[in-house]
Every structure is written in C-alpha cells, then in structure tokens.
Motif scaffolding. Structure first.
Motif, PDB file in Angstrom:
ATOM      1  N   GLU A 187       0.858  -1.338   0.077  1.00  0.00           N
ATOM      2  CA  GLU A 187       0.109   0.032  -0.189  1.00  0.00           C
ATOM      3  C   GLU A 187       1.021   1.220  -0.081  1.00  0.00           C
ATOM      4  O   GLU A 187       0.493   2.317  -0.635  1.00  0.00           O
ATOM      5  N   GLU A 190       2.437   1.909  -3.541  1.00  0.00           N
ATOM      6  CA  GLU A 190       1.876   2.007  -4.535  1.00  0.00           C
ATOM      7  C   GLU A 190       1.223   3.694  -4.416  1.00  0.00           C
ATOM      8  O   GLU A 190       1.331   4.338  -5.430  1.00  0.00           O
ATOM      9  N   LYS A 191       1.160   4.269  -3.231  1.00  0.00           N
ATOM     10  CA  LYS A 191       0.514   5.536  -3.055  1.00  0.00           C
ATOM     11  C   LYS A 191       1.570   6.436  -2.536  1.00  0.00           C
ATOM     12  O   LYS A 191       1.041   7.731  -2.616  1.00  0.00           O
ATOM     13  N   LEU A 192       2.745   6.116  -1.952  1.00  0.00           N
ATOM     14  CA  LEU A 192       3.751   7.078  -1.470  1.00  0.00           C
ATOM     15  C   LEU A 192       4.974   6.483  -1.909  1.00  0.00           C
ATOM     16  O   LEU A 192       5.224   5.768  -2.704  1.00  0.00           O
ATOM     17  N   ASP A 193       6.061   7.499  -1.556  1.00  0.00           N
ATOM     18  CA  ASP A 193       7.540   7.336  -2.203  1.00  0.00           C
ATOM     19  C   ASP A 193       8.073   6.729  -0.630  1.00  0.00           C
ATOM     20  O   ASP A 193       8.340   7.472   0.234  1.00  0.00           O
ATOM     21  N   ASP A 219       5.748  12.954   0.816  1.00  0.00           N
ATOM     22  CA  ASP A 219       4.554  13.041   0.302  1.00  0.00           C
ATOM     23  C   ASP A 219       4.059  14.445   0.763  1.00  0.00           C
ATOM     24  O   ASP A 219       4.570  15.051   1.555  1.00  0.00           O
ATOM     25  N   HIS A 224      -2.368  12.640   4.650  1.00  0.00           N
ATOM     26  CA  HIS A 224      -2.344  11.841   3.527  1.00  0.00           C
ATOM     27  C   HIS A 224      -1.629  10.484   3.871  1.00  0.00           C
ATOM     28  O   HIS A 224      -2.041   9.218   3.692  1.00  0.00           O
ATOM     29  N   VAL A 228      -3.178   6.647   4.297  1.00  0.00           N
ATOM     30  CA  VAL A 228      -2.729   5.313   3.607  1.00  0.00           C
ATOM     31  C   VAL A 228      -2.139   4.228   4.324  1.00  0.00           C
ATOM     32  O   VAL A 228      -2.576   3.202   4.184  1.00  0.00           O
TER      33      VAL A 228
END
Length: 672
Positions: A187, A190-193, A219, A224, A228
């Motif tokens: 997760e 996919e949505k953060l670095d 991010d 956020h 996540v």
C-alpha cells in the motif's frame, strides 16, 4: 520436524558459544568493531531462529539483548562489567531454554524477569542520557524519530528530499506477520514514495519485527500519509512526524539517488542489527540460574573427501566379499586366501578412515571456557587474562566428551587456588592481572593439554602437613616425600588445602575424579609447580582409544589382555628371589617386584607357580613383572572401559569382545 529441531539446536549451541566469546572480546576492548559486528550478527540469527521454530520466549529474550547492545553500539551506554553481567545473564537464560527444548521439545522457563531486568537497564540508561526531556507529545515523537533515523542503514538517502515523514506503524497480533507487513508495504509503495525502513524492508517482509516497524516516506501532506497506512489491514495505529529538518546534509550524499517506488526492496538490503523496542513484557517469575556443564558432543562436521573415501572403501568391501564367497563356493582355497588378504587391507583402511572422521578439534569444548573463567574471576574479585593455544588439535569425540569436566575442574582450581587477589600480587611484585594458559600440543599419537597459571604455586610443606592432619600419611612418611611426590597428594579423594569452602572449590572433590577419568582414558596426569611462580598441570592422552593392540595371557582357567604398549619384555619364568619377604625378579641388575596374576585376581583353577611366563612391564608405566601360565597371541581389539560399579576396580581397565563372542578382561598394569 525432529530433524529440523536437532539442526536448530546444534546451530544455536554454536551461536551461543560464538556470542559469548565475542562479548568477552568486546568487554576486553569496547572499540572492537569486528566483535560488535559478530555480536549483532549472531544475536540476530538466534532471535530469528527461535522465532522461526516457534519458541517465542527465546526470541523475545534475544531481542531484548539486541536492544541493549544497540545502546552500546550507538554510544549511549558504556561497556562496563555490570552492563555485561546483564547481557551474559540473558545469554545464559537462552542456553537454559535451548537445553529444555533439546530435552523435552519445549521450554517452560519464563524469561520475563530477565527481559524486564534488561529493559530496566535500558530505561535507566535513557533516563541518565536525556539532559532535556521533550516538553510535548509532538516533541517526544520527533525525538524518537531522530533516534530511529540513526538506525537507518543509510540515512543519506533522505538527503535533499522535502518533506520527509517518519511513520511509526504498530501492528496487531498475528500468526502471519510477514504477510500482514507485505500488505502494508504494498500500500505504501503504491501510493507514497518509500525512502527507507527500520528494520530493512526484507527483514519486515520476513515478519522479523516486534510490535511494529518504522517507515520513512515523502508526500505532500502528513494527513495523507496517515490515511494510506491506517487504511492497510492489520495496522493497529500509526504515528506520523515531519523529520525533514533532521535529515543529513546533502553534501554527505553526493551521487546517491533512490527510486523507491520502482524498487522498494532496494532500500535496506543490509541485515538490520537492531529493531525498535516494543512494549514492556509482563512481569513473571524467573527461574533461578543453574551452572551449565559442558555439553556432550552430539554432532561433528565431516570433510566431503572423507565421505568419498568411505564410499570408495565400501565399494571395495562389497567387491571383495563377492570374490571371497565365489572362491569358497568353487573350493579355490588359494584364491580365497588372497581374497582374505585383500579384505584385511580394505578393513584396515576403512578403520583408519572412520577413526579420522571421529576426530574433533579441541575448540569444540574449550571455546566455552573463556566465559567460565570470566564469571569465576568476577565472583572471586580477581583480574585474570585467559589465553588458549592449540585449539585446532584433534582428538577422538569420546575422549573430548570425557575430558570436558576434568578441564573445567582444573580451570576452577587455577582461578580459586592459583591466581592471587590483585592486592596480594602487587605486594609480591607481580602484575595485578594473573594469567591462565590452556595449551594443546600433539606428538605423534598422543596429545598433551596443559593448564598453567602464574599464581601462588603449590606449597609442598602445606601439602605434607595436611596429609598428616587427615591421617593419610604419618609424619615420617610425609617428610620422606619429594616435592613432586607431595604434589600428587592433591589427587587423593577428599584432599583440599582450602580452609574455607566456597562455591568454586574447597570441598576436596574433583581432582581425584580428574585423575581417575584421565587414567580410564589410558592417559597420564602430571604436576609442576614453583612456590610463588605458578602451577602447570599436564594431561597426556591418546588421540583415540577405540582400537588397542593387546597381548593375551592365560592364568588358570581365565584369559586376560595386557596392552602391548605396556609390555617391555616377555620371557620364560626364571629364578625368583625374596627381599623383605616379597618375591622379586631381576633384569640387568634391576629388581622388579613379582605379581602372580592368579593370586592377585583370585583366578579359579590351578596356576603354574613354579614355571610359566614372565611379562615385564615398561618402567615408564610401573616397575613390576607379571607372572602368568602362558602367553597365547596378540591382537587388535576394541576396548570398552568399565563404567558404573565396575569402574575403579584395581587391576582392571575394561573389556574386549573377541570374534568368537568371548569377552576378555583388559588389565590395568598400574593398579594391579
């Protein structure tokens, strides 16, 4: 499963020994980076292995030890004897847990008190080191994040990134920690670095973490990041902190780039040395520690070339057996005789190969002794350097098992009786620190193991007086003893010159057991000492005791064996003389007391008192001659030492089973 348990136990035993010795090296030199690396590598392996096998108590204890050592590595705690005592206590408890697993398949030892003690030590160090406490929850979280940042394998990967968030991820209870963590990491990537993790990503994937783990991500919004991570399954809670200001200067990270999104496992591939401390364990009763004896050697490593040789000899053995059977079936006796000669050569080579495979380095048992000496010297408040040499010398596995306890007795005596207190050594012009040496040396088919100290030495006059007071000798007999003969009295059962009984020595038990054990192994023990200069006790042992060439003699209706190495001459019975009522024979003007085997052992049947054969024993063993009815032959046999109630019978050392199934008693010429 049993096979895996045995592999786990053997590997863990080696890891515990390595951990003990590396800890001792660190205690001697707190700046020894190689020792520190070895400690973390071994502690991490122990923790992972215990967890993988389902023994969580051992894993939790190893984790606590690892956290304490990490404080030392980070410079927040010094290497002191008191701190190391806590670490060694934890290692000892792991050894107790492992012993219970080997004996019962599980451990009922509760290490929570030991873990709590280690955690309390950690908490005490943190309290002392914190000059300024955070004034708020946010500041506390930020301070914690900076501490975790220091544990990142390569903090410079964060350089130049803005913003950088630290996320502490607490996971719920699970039997599949690695799978749960995989969903969280999936997760995040996919949505953060993802920039980094403590412990490393690979370690987290394996489920090798405590109650949670730490992630460093980038991010636009802190909220956020929380959304996540909190949205992943099995996450109990998440604390996110902006740590951009704490990131290393970009100047320290020239030419380093990270593409975490495309390759999250590129972060933290090096093995983590520590993990964040989890919640405090519940308080529980901790079983009392007990002294751990040197374990019997259960497994050995065999060179693959030796296995190939063994396989080749077995192939030859099968071929020779077929040829021999064919010769007998066809009645070709000449060919059968040749085949028997070939079979004899093969079995001899087979015997040599197997005996070589049984040889084990001395280090297998002595590597545990540095820890023993360290603990004893702490108890006795003495300063001791312990030096070991010749650890690569090899002996038969059976001999190593037997001499473990005798060597331990000798080391205990060297610490207690030998090395003086530091103040006494200084007053006598010596260094405050005493030295104990354990040396292994090989000469042809014998191995010498020496335990030497530079302590007070043995006072022969004190030995003589003690022997008189204990009614072992009369005053006249004691005064007639040379110093070397007086030293031998320390092996007398119940003999001790210590006036005070301690946990280490003073009860008069041990040294007689040492001598009996060495004699049973066909070995010798000798003592050299200089008053004020130290003592050296040497054990001379055969490399292997399984196969012995024996001279078979007859007396009455019985047959006995005498080891060939003890025999100097065999001849017909000659003239017998009497000196002070005792029978003697002479050889080259040397007088030898005569022992009639039939009378000494009360042999049934008639014996030949007037004639018969005379076996003269090597003077290095004992200056006597043995009378028997006849000498029949000599053979190589497998000798099994007597044990239990049969051990210690004067004149007898063991028994051998012959090819016909007959059992023959082997004589001990020294005690006959």
């Amino acid at each position: 499963m049993d096979e895996y348990i045995q592999d786990f136990i053997r590997e863990s035993e080696e890891n515990i020994t390595e951990l003990n010795n590396s800890l001792l090296e660190l205690e001697n030199d707190p700046n020894d980076e190689e020792a520190m690396d070895s400690i973390f590598r071994t502690a991490h392996t122990l923790k992972g292995n215990f967890a993988a096998m389902g023994f969580q108590s051992g894993s939790d204890l190893a984790h606590a030890i690892e956290d304490l050592l990490d404080e030392i590595r980070q410079g927040r705690m010094g290497v002191t004897p008191e701190i190391m005592d806590h670490v060694f206590a934890g290692v000892d408890k792991i050894e107790v847990i492992l012993a219970e697993i080997e004996a019962h398949g599980e451990s009922k030892t509760d290490p929570s008190a030991t873990i709590q003690d280690i955690r309390a030590t950690l908490a005490g160090a943190s309290t002392v080191s914190d000059e300024v406490k955070p004034e708020s929850t946010d500041e506390a979280a930020e301070t914690g994040a900076e501490t975790i940042l220091e544990r990142l394998d390569d903090p410079s990967v964060l350089a130049g990134v803005d913003p950088v968030f630290h996320a502490r991820v607490e996971m719920g209870d699970s039997q599949m920690k690695g799978v749960d963590a995989m969903f969280v990491l999936g997760e995040v990537t996919e949505k953060l670095d993802l920039l980094g993790a403590v412990p490393p990503v690979e370690t987290i994937d394996e489920g090798d973490y405590d109650d949670g783990f730490d992630l460093f991500v980038t991010d636009g919004e802190e909220e956020h990041v929380s959304e996540v991570i909190d949205g992943a399954s099995k996450v109990e809670s998440t604390t996110v902190t902006d740590v951009t200001h704490a990131v290393p200067d970009p100047a320290g990270a020239v030419g380093k780039t990270v593409d975490s999104a495309s390759d999250p496992k590129a972060v933290g591939k090096a093995e983590s040395a520590s993990e964040p401390t989890g919640t405090e364990p519940a308080t529980g009763a901790d079983e009392s520690d007990t002294a751990t004896p040197v374990d019997e050697i259960q497994s050995i490593r065999v060179n693959v070339d030796q296995l190939d040789d063994l396989h080749g000899l077995v192939e030859q053995l099968v071929t020779s057996r077929i040829k021999l059977r064919r010769s007998i079936e066809q009645g070709e006796l000449g060919s059968a005789s040749d085949n028997l000669d070939e079979l004899d050569k093969i079995t001899t080579s087979l015997q040599d190969t197997v005996m070589d495979m049984r040889l084990v380095p001395l280090k297998k048992i002595v590597d545990k002794f540095p820890r023993l000496v360290r603990d004893l010297s702490r108890t006795q408040e003495k300063e001791i350097d312990f030096v070991m040499e010749g650890k690569s010398i090899e002996l038969d596995r059976t001999i190593l098992n037997e001499i473990s306890d005798p060597l331990m007795h000798l080391l205990r005596n060297a610490v207690d009786h030998g090395i003086e207190p530091p103040e006494e050594r200084e007053a006598n012009g010596k260094s405050r620190t005493g030295t104990i040496h354990l040396r292994g040396m090989r000469e042809r088919d014998r191995v010498t193991i020496e335990v030497a100290d530079d302590g007070a030495g043995i006072d022969a006059d004190t030995i003589r007086s003690k022997a008189v007071s204990k009614n072992i000798l009369t005053r006249g007999e004691a005064d007639a003893l040379s110093d070397e003969e007086a030293y031998e009295l320390i092996f007398h059962a119940g003999f001790s010159t210590n006036e005070e009984i301690t946990d280490v020595s003073g009860r008069g038990v041990g040294m007689d057991v040492v001598k009996n054990t060495i004699k049973r192994l066909d070995g010798d023990i000798s003592v050299e000492s200089e008053l004020g200069g130290g003592t050296a006790i040497s054990l001379s042992l055969p490399v292997t005791v399984a196969i012995v060439k024996v001279l078979f003699v007859e007396s009455g209706e019985e047959e006995y064996g005498i080891p060939i190495k003890n025999v100097d001459e065999i001849r017909r019975m000659g003239a017998v003389k009497h000196i002070e009522g005792e029978e003697v024979v002479t050889h080259d003007d040397t007088v030898y007391p005569l022992i009639r085997l039939g009378q000494a052992l009360d042999v049934p049947g008639e014996t030949k008192n007037g004639d018969g054969m005379l076996v003269r024993v090597n003077e290095s063993e004992r200056q006597v001659a043995i009378h028997c009815d006849a000498v029949s032959r000599q053979e190589e046999v497998v000798v099994k030492p007597f044990e239990g109630i049969l051990s210690g019978i004067p004149g007898l050392s063991g028994a051998a089973v012959l090819g016909e199934g007959d059992v023959v008693t082997i004589l001990d010429v020294e005690s006959l």
